[in-house]
Structure formats: structure tokens, C-alpha cells
Design an enzyme around this catalytic site. Structure first.
Site, PDB file in Angstrom:
ATOM      1  N   PRO A 277       0.790  -1.230   0.000  1.00  0.00           N
ATOM      2  CA  PRO A 277       0.000   0.000   0.000  1.00  0.00           C
ATOM      3  C   PRO A 277       0.821   1.279   0.000  1.00  0.00           C
ATOM      4  O   PRO A 277       1.838   1.385   0.696  1.00  0.00           O
ATOM      5  CB  PRO A 277      -0.804  -0.105   1.302  1.00  0.00           C
ATOM      6  CG  PRO A 277      -0.894  -1.560   1.575  1.00  0.00           C
ATOM      7  CD  PRO A 277       0.399  -2.132   1.079  1.00  0.00           C
ATOM      8  N   ASN A 278       0.355   2.200  -0.810  1.00  0.00           N
ATOM      9  CA  ASN A 278       0.861   3.572  -0.913  1.00  0.00           C
ATOM     10  C   ASN A 278       2.200   3.704  -1.623  1.00  0.00           C
ATOM     11  O   ASN A 278       2.643   4.821  -1.879  1.00  0.00           O
ATOM     12  CB  ASN A 278       0.933   4.245   0.470  1.00  0.00           C
ATOM     13  CG  ASN A 278      -0.425   4.293   1.122  1.00  0.00           C
ATOM     14  OD1 ASN A 278      -1.392   4.722   0.510  1.00  0.00           O
ATOM     15  ND2 ASN A 278      -0.516   3.811   2.345  1.00  0.00           N
TER      16      ASN A 278
ATOM     17  N   ARG B  10       4.850  11.294  -2.536  1.00  0.00           N
ATOM     18  CA  ARG B  10       4.453  11.053  -1.143  1.00  0.00           C
ATOM     19  C   ARG B  10       5.603  11.409  -0.203  1.00  0.00           C
ATOM     20  O   ARG B  10       6.680  10.826  -0.279  1.00  0.00           O
ATOM     21  CB  ARG B  10       4.100   9.580  -0.963  1.00  0.00           C
ATOM     22  CG  ARG B  10       3.816   9.196   0.471  1.00  0.00           C
ATOM     23  CD  ARG B  10       3.698   7.695   0.623  1.00  0.00           C
ATOM     24  NE  ARG B  10       3.509   7.354   2.027  1.00  0.00           N
ATOM     25  CZ  ARG B  10       3.771   6.174   2.531  1.00  0.00           C
ATOM     26  NH1 ARG B  10       4.236   5.203   1.764  1.00  0.00           N
ATOM     27  NH2 ARG B  10       3.579   5.936   3.803  1.00  0.00           N
TER      28      ARG B  10
ATOM     29  N   TYR C 155      10.724   9.965   1.844  1.00  0.00           N
ATOM     30  CA  TYR C 155      10.896   8.907   0.851  1.00  0.00           C
ATOM     31  C   TYR C 155      11.645   9.342  -0.407  1.00  0.00           C
ATOM     32  O   TYR C 155      11.922   8.509  -1.270  1.00  0.00           O
ATOM     33  CB  TYR C 155       9.531   8.334   0.447  1.00  0.00           C
ATOM     34  CG  TYR C 155       8.814   7.687   1.599  1.00  0.00           C
ATOM     35  CD1 TYR C 155       9.216   6.444   2.080  1.00  0.00           C
ATOM     36  CD2 TYR C 155       7.755   8.325   2.231  1.00  0.00           C
ATOM     37  CE1 TYR C 155       8.569   5.847   3.146  1.00  0.00           C
ATOM     38  CE2 TYR C 155       7.095   7.734   3.301  1.00  0.00           C
ATOM     39  CZ  TYR C 155       7.510   6.500   3.750  1.00  0.00           C
ATOM     40  OH  TYR C 155       6.880   5.911   4.814  1.00  0.00           O
TER      41      TYR C 155
ATOM     42  N   ASN D  93       8.252  -5.294  -0.183  1.00  0.00           N
ATOM     43  CA  ASN D  93       8.102  -4.064   0.575  1.00  0.00           C
ATOM     44  C   ASN D  93       6.612  -3.961   0.865  1.00  0.00           C
ATOM     45  O   ASN D  93       5.837  -3.533   0.025  1.00  0.00           O
ATOM     46  CB  ASN D  93       8.601  -2.846  -0.205  1.00  0.00           C
ATOM     47  CG  ASN D  93       8.532  -1.580   0.640  1.00  0.00           C
ATOM     48  OD1 ASN D  93       7.824  -1.517   1.631  1.00  0.00           O
ATOM     49  ND2 ASN D  93       9.272  -0.561   0.215  1.00  0.00           N
TER      50      ASN D  93
ATOM     51  N   ALA E  84       3.131  -0.265   5.214  1.00  0.00           N
ATOM     52  CA  ALA E  84       2.574  -0.292   6.567  1.00  0.00           C
ATOM     53  C   ALA E  84       2.068  -1.677   6.971  1.00  0.00           C
ATOM     54  O   ALA E  84       2.010  -1.982   8.161  1.00  0.00           O
ATOM     55  CB  ALA E  84       1.452   0.732   6.685  1.00  0.00           C
TER      56      ALA E  84
ATOM     57  N   GLU F 235      12.480  -9.031   3.106  1.00  0.00           N
ATOM     58  CA  GLU F 235      11.706  -7.830   3.430  1.00  0.00           C
ATOM     59  C   GLU F 235      12.576  -6.618   3.134  1.00  0.00           C
ATOM     60  O   GLU F 235      13.747  -6.586   3.538  1.00  0.00           O
ATOM     61  CB  GLU F 235      11.325  -7.863   4.907  1.00  0.00           C
ATOM     62  CG  GLU F 235      10.601  -6.638   5.400  1.00  0.00           C
ATOM     63  CD  GLU F 235      10.366  -6.678   6.907  1.00  0.00           C
ATOM     64  OE1 GLU F 235      10.326  -5.584   7.492  1.00  0.00           O
ATOM     65  OE2 GLU F 235      10.237  -7.770   7.494  1.00  0.00           O
TER      66      GLU F 235
ATOM     67  N   HIS G 168      12.752  -2.132   2.850  1.00  0.00           N
ATOM     68  CA  HIS G 168      12.187  -0.810   3.116  1.00  0.00           C
ATOM     69  C   HIS G 168      13.161   0.233   2.595  1.00  0.00           C
ATOM     70  O   HIS G 168      14.381   0.059   2.692  1.00  0.00           O
ATOM     71  CB  HIS G 168      11.964  -0.590   4.612  1.00  0.00           C
ATOM     72  CG  HIS G 168      11.020  -1.570   5.203  1.00  0.00           C
ATOM     73  ND1 HIS G 168       9.660  -1.472   5.055  1.00  0.00           N
ATOM     74  CD2 HIS G 168      11.260  -2.702   5.912  1.00  0.00           C
ATOM     75  CE1 HIS G 168       9.093  -2.497   5.663  1.00  0.00           C
ATOM     76  NE2 HIS G 168      10.040  -3.264   6.177  1.00  0.00           N
TER      77      HIS G 168
ATOM     78  N   ARG H 295      12.696   5.567  12.871  1.00  0.00           N
ATOM     79  CA  ARG H 295      11.403   6.235  12.710  1.00  0.00           C
ATOM     80  C   ARG H 295      10.514   5.976  13.927  1.00  0.00           C
ATOM     81  O   ARG H 295      10.991   5.571  14.976  1.00  0.00           O
ATOM     82  CB  ARG H 295      10.771   5.765  11.405  1.00  0.00           C
ATOM     83  CG  ARG H 295      11.665   6.150  10.202  1.00  0.00           C
ATOM     84  CD  ARG H 295      11.056   5.922   8.890  1.00  0.00           C
ATOM     85  NE  ARG H 295       9.818   6.689   8.759  1.00  0.00           N
ATOM     86  CZ  ARG H 295       8.894   6.415   7.847  1.00  0.00           C
ATOM     87  NH1 ARG H 295       9.061   5.413   7.000  1.00  0.00           N
ATOM     88  NH2 ARG H 295       7.800   7.135   7.777  1.00  0.00           N
TER      89      ARG H 295
END
Length: 143
Positions: free
Chosen positions: A11-12, A19, A24, A74, A77, A98, A100, A107
Site C-alpha cells: 500500500p501507498n 508522497r 521517501y 516491501n 505499513a 523484506e 524498506h 522512525r
């Protein structure tokens, strides 16, 4: 070429480039796809996908398991909330990494825990788009 890697984005991530550029950057998902394809050229076929829907991501992980593909995920969220993605990785028996773009450990506290890390071969975070190319190299280097 017999090795296929599924690069799956949650998502996103379709909003990359616009964004929260302070977090990012301005690199788009299309830019990352081009980088990954160039990096893997001659070594692996790349399937590159994005979905804002958890069930679609689960289905693609199942497909990757049936087809014997490695997965670079990735999950955005969903990394921090999705038992469904964790169970899909484990149940499908895929080799998954995984990834990111940002260092999630620098964060917000809620980003420090991954629901999927324990069923992945490894986690790469904090290297921007290079997180993806590092994951390609890692998956291709696995036995």
C-alpha cells in the site's frame, strides 16, 4: 534464464516520488523498477507489482510459492500489522526478503516491529532504492 524474482510492493508505494518526499525522496516506483530490472539483467527475470490490497499481495505470494519464485517484499505499513502476509510467506514456502526504503528503526516506535521479518530470509532497510538491488543480490546468492 530460469530464476524469477517477484518484487512485490504494498500500500501507498504507488505514490513514491510525490508522497512525503522529505522522508521517501523523489524516486518513483517506476524508477525503482527500472533500476531493479537493469541490476538483475542476465541473472533473473523480474516480475514487478504493486497493490494497495492485502488480499492481492497474499495471492501473489501464494502464486510465487507454486511457481518457485523468490520474493522481494516491501509491504509498506502492512509490515507492522499483517498476520496474513506472514502466514502467506510461511505457508507458500517462498524465499523472501523484506525491504524498506527508509531505516524503520530510526522512525516511529510502531515501525520498529515487523510481523513478517521472522519468516523472511532477511531484512534490508534504509538504503533507499538500493535496498531493492541489495535484496536481488541476496536472493540470487541463497542456496
Amino acid at each position: 534464464m530460469s530464476t524469477t524474482l517477484l518484487v512485490l510492493n504494498g500500500p501507498n508505494l504507488n505514490l513514491l516520488g510525490t508522497r512525503e518526499p522529505a522522508t521517501y525522496g523523489t524516486t518513483t516506483l517506476g524508477d525503482i523498477e527500472a533500476l531493479v530490472r537493469k541490476h538483475a539483467a542476465g541473472r533473473a527475470e523480474i516480475l514487478f507489482e504493486q497493490s494497495n490490497h492485502e488480499g492481492e499481495l497474499v495471492g501473489r505470494i501464494h502464486d510465487a510459492g507454486r511457481e518457485g519464485h523468490g520474493v522481494i517484499l516491501n509491504a509498506g505499513a502492512l509490515t507492522h500489522t499483517s498476520l496474513a502476509l506472514r502466514d502467506a510467506i510461511s505457508g507458500a514456502g517462498v524465499s523472501a526478503i523484506e525491504v524498506h526504503l527508509t531505516n524503520v528503526h530510526r522512525r516511529e516506535d510502531f515501525r520498529h516491529h515487523s510481523m513478517i521479518a521472522a519468516v523472511c530470509k532477511g531484512v534490508i532497510c534504509g538504503f533507499g532504492s538500493a535496498s531493492y538491488t541489495l535484496a536481488v543480490d541476496a536472493l540470487l546468492g541463497l542456496d
